[in-house]
Design a protein around this motif. Structure first.
Motif, PDB file in Angstrom:
ATOM      1  N   VAL A 306      60.839  78.701   9.150  1.00  0.00           N
ATOM      2  CA  VAL A 306      60.457  79.858   8.336  1.00  0.00           C
ATOM      3  C   VAL A 306      60.134  79.330   6.945  1.00  0.00           C
ATOM      4  N   THR A 307      58.890  79.568   6.499  1.00  0.00           N
ATOM      5  CA  THR A 307      58.444  79.032   5.214  1.00  0.00           C
ATOM      6  C   THR A 307      57.979  80.160   4.312  1.00  0.00           C
ATOM      7  N   PRO A 308      58.673  80.414   3.198  1.00  0.00           N
ATOM      8  CA  PRO A 308      58.210  81.441   2.258  1.00  0.00           C
ATOM      9  C   PRO A 308      56.844  81.066   1.701  1.00  0.00           C
ATOM     10  N   GLY A 309      55.960  82.063   1.596  1.00  0.00           N
ATOM     11  CA  GLY A 309      54.629  81.822   1.053  1.00  0.00           C
ATOM     12  C   GLY A 309      54.473  82.454  -0.304  1.00  0.00           C
ATOM     13  N   ALA A 310      53.232  82.679  -0.692  1.00  0.00           N
ATOM     14  CA  ALA A 310      52.960  83.298  -1.979  1.00  0.00           C
ATOM     15  C   ALA A 310      53.265  84.789  -1.924  1.00  0.00           C
ATOM     16  N   GLY A 311      53.829  85.325  -2.990  1.00  0.00           N
ATOM     17  CA  GLY A 311      54.095  86.757  -3.074  1.00  0.00           C
ATOM     18  C   GLY A 311      55.032  87.240  -1.999  1.00  0.00           C
ATOM     19  N   HIS A 313      54.615  87.173   1.245  1.00  0.00           N
ATOM     20  CA  HIS A 313      54.358  86.613   2.568  1.00  0.00           C
ATOM     21  C   HIS A 313      55.311  85.483   2.937  1.00  0.00           C
ATOM     22  N   ALA A 314      55.439  85.283   4.237  1.00  0.00           N
ATOM     23  CA  ALA A 314      56.170  84.142   4.793  1.00  0.00           C
ATOM     24  C   ALA A 314      55.512  83.754   6.105  1.00  0.00           C
ATOM     25  N   ARG A 315      55.650  82.495   6.497  1.00  0.00           N
ATOM     26  CA  ARG A 315      55.093  82.011   7.762  1.00  0.00           C
ATOM     27  C   ARG A 315      56.234  81.596   8.681  1.00  0.00           C
ATOM     28  N   VAL A 316      56.140  82.054   9.907  1.00  0.00           N
ATOM     29  CA  VAL A 316      57.179  81.787  10.897  1.00  0.00           C
ATOM     30  C   VAL A 316      56.558  80.993  12.042  1.00  0.00           C
ATOM     31  N   GLU A 317      57.113  79.825  12.334  1.00  0.00           N
ATOM     32  CA  GLU A 317      56.640  79.018  13.457  1.00  0.00           C
ATOM     33  C   GLU A 317      57.528  79.286  14.665  1.00  0.00           C
ATOM     34  N   ILE A 318      56.872  79.491  15.809  1.00  0.00           N
ATOM     35  CA  ILE A 318      57.582  79.887  17.028  1.00  0.00           C
ATOM     36  C   ILE A 318      57.152  78.977  18.173  1.00  0.00           C
ATOM     37  N   CYS A 320      56.645  78.435  21.869  1.00  0.00           N
ATOM     38  CA  CYS A 320      56.477  79.213  23.099  1.00  0.00           C
ATOM     39  C   CYS A 320      56.125  78.215  24.206  1.00  0.00           C
ATOM     40  N   GLY A 321      57.087  77.899  25.040  1.00  0.00           N
ATOM     41  CA  GLY A 321      56.862  76.859  26.016  1.00  0.00           C
ATOM     42  C   GLY A 321      56.611  75.553  25.299  1.00  0.00           C
ATOM     43  N   GLU A 322      55.521  74.877  25.660  1.00  0.00           N
ATOM     44  CA  GLU A 322      55.179  73.611  25.014  1.00  0.00           C
ATOM     45  C   GLU A 322      54.206  73.804  23.850  1.00  0.00           C
ATOM     46  N   ALA A 323      53.905  75.047  23.516  1.00  0.00           N
ATOM     47  CA  ALA A 323      52.985  75.336  22.419  1.00  0.00           C
ATOM     48  C   ALA A 323      53.760  75.894  21.224  1.00  0.00           C
ATOM     49  N   SER A 324      53.095  75.887  20.081  1.00  0.00           N
ATOM     50  CA  SER A 324      53.699  76.441  18.874  1.00  0.00           C
ATOM     51  C   SER A 324      52.752  77.456  18.263  1.00  0.00           C
ATOM     52  N   LEU A 325      53.237  78.694  18.079  1.00  0.00           N
ATOM     53  CA  LEU A 325      52.464  79.737  17.408  1.00  0.00           C
ATOM     54  C   LEU A 325      52.961  79.893  15.982  1.00  0.00           C
ATOM     55  N   VAL A 326      52.112  80.492  15.145  1.00  0.00           N
ATOM     56  CA  VAL A 326      52.478  80.765  13.763  1.00  0.00           C
ATOM     57  C   VAL A 326      52.235  82.244  13.493  1.00  0.00           C
ATOM     58  N   ALA A 327      53.196  82.896  12.853  1.00  0.00           N
ATOM     59  CA  ALA A 327      53.050  84.305  12.478  1.00  0.00           C
ATOM     60  C   ALA A 327      53.139  84.425  10.959  1.00  0.00           C
ATOM     61  N   GLU A 328      52.239  85.204  10.395  1.00  0.00           N
ATOM     62  CA  GLU A 328      52.317  85.509   8.967  1.00  0.00           C
ATOM     63  C   GLU A 328      52.909  86.904   8.826  1.00  0.00           C
ATOM     64  N   VAL A 329      54.079  86.982   8.246  1.00  0.00           N
ATOM     65  CA  VAL A 329      54.804  88.243   8.111  1.00  0.00           C
ATOM     66  C   VAL A 329      55.250  88.400   6.659  1.00  0.00           C
ATOM     67  N   THR A 330      55.880  89.526   6.358  1.00  0.00           N
ATOM     68  CA  THR A 330      56.407  89.715   5.008  1.00  0.00           C
ATOM     69  C   THR A 330      57.790  89.076   4.897  1.00  0.00           C
ATOM     70  N   ARG A 331      58.151  88.745   3.700  1.00  0.00           N
ATOM     71  CA  ARG A 331      59.498  88.204   3.471  1.00  0.00           C
ATOM     72  C   ARG A 331      60.550  89.261   3.788  1.00  0.00           C
TER      73      ARG A 331
END
Length: 364
Positions: A306-311, A313-318, A320-331
């Protein structure tokens, strides 16, 4: 294999960049003024750097320490500029054959008919540039460079002068060039969508320095490397295969490392390989299985970062199996859902989030 190490000062701008890449397409990405075009001109031999070494496929083109500099006309490098730069008094056929004129002493490489077929130019051979669309002119420019039988093809923002419709028209041809021409490409762009669609390796330039270099799937997950609105375009890059079609509802099912994804119908046979970009802004995160939800793609995963972004926003890496997704969500969402590494979650993606910008054919 391409190896580049260059130092050069031009006025107030200083370029100090080094990278090595192996693959069909190496993308140079960065905002305007980051040094992309200067670096490409150095590779082409159009700019003499203060210090540098460039090796392409085991052939040294530049080594300032050894006082070696292969002249431009002997480097066997094709260059596609932002503008097509066709000769207006010649037909498409004659413009293409102008490239062949420069390769009279070289064996191998595709002929005129093969290049015309590859780039969809067969029906245009007797027309002149004035009667072509911007996308058609650019395809002719690519064909001309290819017919010079280059060991390396440089493409300096070849779509930047085109409108969105013409870009959508030409991108499949560039992808086909990547897959079938067997010529390594260095592709300059400041558009994440183009880089994600085409590149194997991404080199990010920032103020004349290499900020990152690596596989496209790895670099495009790192939103902090990309400025402004480009951050929202970054995310996961996945290799998937067509599993089945649901003609009744106009959908296609894809299988791959994260599981199964459902996307709008693709005109591809079962087994075809596609590259899917899952934008961070298109991924929702849930702690529990949703009920009565319109989104068709619900993937089980585990939060890895979980990486806090600007303002806000935050980015969450997930994972899923052998892959990695990224979600941009609010803090705030991170706080309310208590998102932290190790937490089991669901990654949710709407099927309509996928479009021609996020799906590219790799092979059939």
């Amino acid at each position: 294999m391409i190896e580049v190490a260059v130092r050069h000062t031009r006025g107030a701008f200083s370029l100090d960049a080094a990278f090595a890449a192996e693959g069909r397409v190496t993308a140079l990405f960065g905002r305007s003024g980051s040094g992309k075009s200067t670096l490409v001109d150095v590779i082409a031999g159009l700019v003499r750097p203060d210090h540098g070494r460039i090796v392409v496929d085991g052939v040294t083109l530049l080594d300032t320490e050894a006082r070696l500099r292969v002249p431009v006309h002997r480097r066997r490098i094709g260059y596609v500029f932002q503008e097509a730069r066709l000769m207006p008094h010649l037909t498409v056929r004659q413009n293409l054959l102008f490239g062949r004129w420069f390769s009279r002493d070289r064996d191998g490489g595709p002929g005129l008919a093969a290049v015309a077929d590859l780039l969809g130019l067969a029906a245009l051979l007797e027309r002149r540039p004035a009667g072509l669309s911007g996308g058609e002119r650019q395809r002719v420019a690519i064909g001309r460079a290819l017919l010079a039988r280059p060991r390396l093809l440089l493409m300096d923002e070849p779509l930047s002068a085109l409108d969105e419709a013409r870009k959508a028209e030409i991108l499949p041809y560039v992808a086909r060039l990547r897959d079938e021409a067997r010529v390594p490409i260095v592709y300059v762009s400041h558009a994440v969508a183009e880089v994600a669609r085409l590149a194997d390796t991404v080199v990010v330039l920032d103020q004349g320095r290499v900020a990152a270099c690596g596989p496209a799937a790895e670099v495009l997950r790192r939103g902090a490397l990309f400025p402004g609105r480009d951050t929202a375009e970054t995310g996961a890059l996945l290799q998937m295969r067509v599993a089945a079609h649901d003609d009744a509802f106009g959908l296609t099912h894809l299988d791959g490392a994260p599981g199964r994804l459902t996307v709008p119908s693709l005109p591809l046979p079962a087994g075809a390989s596609v590259r899917i970009r899952v934008r961070a802004r298109d991924v929702l995160v849930a702690r529990e299985a949703p009920r009565a939800l319109s989104a068709r793609n619900v993937l089980s995963g585990t939060v890895t970062a979980v990486t806090p972004g600007a303002g806000a926003h935050a980015r969450v890496e997930i994972a899923c199996g052998e892959a990695s997704l990224v979600a941009e969500v609010t803090r705030l969402a991170v706080h309310d859902l208590a998102l932290a590494p190790g937490l089991s979650v669901l990654a949710i993606v709407k099927s309509v989030a996928f479009d021609e910008e996020t799906i590219g054919v790799v092979e059939i």
